[in-house]
Scaffold this motif. Structure first.
Motif, PDB file in Angstrom:
ATOM      1  N   LEU A   7       0.854  -1.182   0.000  1.00 39.78           N
ATOM      2  CA  LEU A   7       0.000   0.000   0.000  1.00 39.78           C
ATOM      3  C   LEU A   7       0.893   1.235   0.000  1.00 39.78           C
ATOM      4  CD1 LEU A   7      -1.783  -2.371   0.949  1.00 39.78           C
ATOM      5  CD2 LEU A   7      -2.909  -0.810   2.528  1.00 39.78           C
ATOM      6  N   ALA A 124      -1.843  -0.952  -3.986  1.00 39.34           N
ATOM      7  CA  ALA A 124      -2.866   0.080  -3.798  1.00 39.34           C
ATOM      8  C   ALA A 124      -2.188   1.421  -3.562  1.00 39.34           C
ATOM      9  CB  ALA A 124      -3.768  -0.273  -2.622  1.00 39.34           C
ATOM     10  N   VAL A 126      -2.759   4.877  -1.375  1.00 38.54           N
ATOM     11  CA  VAL A 126      -3.486   5.355  -0.193  1.00 38.54           C
ATOM     12  C   VAL A 126      -2.967   6.755   0.115  1.00 38.54           C
ATOM     13  CG1 VAL A 126      -4.130   4.871   2.191  1.00 38.54           C
ATOM     14  CG2 VAL A 126      -3.628   2.968   0.632  1.00 38.54           C
ATOM     15  N   ALA A 172      -8.769   1.085   1.982  1.00 37.24           N
ATOM     16  CA  ALA A 172      -7.983   0.325   1.002  1.00 37.24           C
ATOM     17  C   ALA A 172      -8.009  -1.164   1.319  1.00 37.24           C
ATOM     18  CB  ALA A 172      -6.550   0.841   0.974  1.00 37.24           C
TER      19      ALA A 172
END
Length: 261
Positions: A7, A124, A126, A172
């Motif tokens: 992330l 991801a 974030v 997320a």
């Protein structure tokens, strides 16, 4: 637990968007409005402690009471609208800088994304930033093949509370369908680290000029950059073994250490 996802924060983590983009874009916005002040780098670093662009402008107005010149009446009439106007202008100038190629990825970012993709590790974004700010970075700083590897985006306008609150990371994780014990967060600031740790995530911090003096207690690893051939990593906290830069294996080991600690 196996490392299932990385992330990534964006500003200061994927690219030096603050020093090369947002900071000069704010000053361009102020210049375009004719207000008689500019933010120098030391002041901007202080303002970065606020969790978002609009929050930064509001705090500056409240805490510093600057001379506003021709914009005084507009601020007095509707400060929220004025703050929104400045932020829109800043975002436009920022987009121009990104589109012109003035904000490249930091060392090792492209390499790590490719290695993680090839290893089947999901990724991801974030970020406290809005999609209006994020999209230019994703479009211009990331190559199309890198952008396609990003499965989930959680952005600031989607949550009630931005970092250092864990809400963005929780969003997320929900979208990925994963637990904190399956992921590692990559951040650049104490604020981002606090959000990751509050979400029970193991975290690596890759420092930059704006954040190097911050307190990173709680980080599993602190490094100078993600590193790449010709630009190896300096490790300030943690252990990357015999690696010379941050790899998926390094992050997997970090996750394992956080689970056993």
């Amino acid at each position: 637990m196996t490392l299932e996802a990385i992330l990534f924060d964006v500003d200061g983590t994927l690219a030096d968007t603050e020093g090369l983009g947002h900071h000069p874009a704010y000053n361009q916005a102020f210049d375009s409005l004719g207000v008689p002040f500019r933010w120098d780098r030391d002041l901007y670093r202080t303002l970065l402690q606020q969790p978002g662009g609009r929050e930064r402008i509001r705090h500056y107005l409240d805490a510093y009471d600057p001379e506003l010149g021709p914009e005084s009446a507009a601020v007095a009439r509707d400060p929220d609208e004025w703050i929104a106007k400045v932020h829109r202008l800043k975002s436009d100038f920022f987009r121009d800088r990104v589109a012109a190629g003035q904000i490249p990825l930091r060392a090792g970012v492209a390499r790590l994304i490719c290695e993680a993709r090839d290893a089947g590790i999901r990724m991801a974004i974030v970020s406290n930033a809005s999609r209006r700010t994020l999209d230019p970075v994703l479009e211009h700083s990331l190559r199309p093949e890198l952008r396609s590897a990003i499965e989930v985006i959680a952005s600031g306008e989607e949550v009630m509370h931005k970092k250092p609150h864990p809400m963005l990371y929780q969003l997320a994780l929900k979208r990925l369908g994963l637990k904190p014990s399956q992921c590692v967060a990559v951040e650049d600031s104490a604020m981002g680290l606090a959000a990751a740790r509050a979400a029970d995530l193991a975290a690596l911090v890759t420092i930059n000029e704006d954040t190097r003096d911050q307190n990173f207690a709680g980080a599993g690893m602190v490094v100078s950059s993600l590193g790449e051939p010709g630009d190896p990593v300096w490790v300030y906290r943690g252990d990357i073994g015999d690696a010379r830069w941050v790899t998926p294996k390094v992050l997997a080991n970090l996750l394992a250490q956080s689970q056993s600690g």
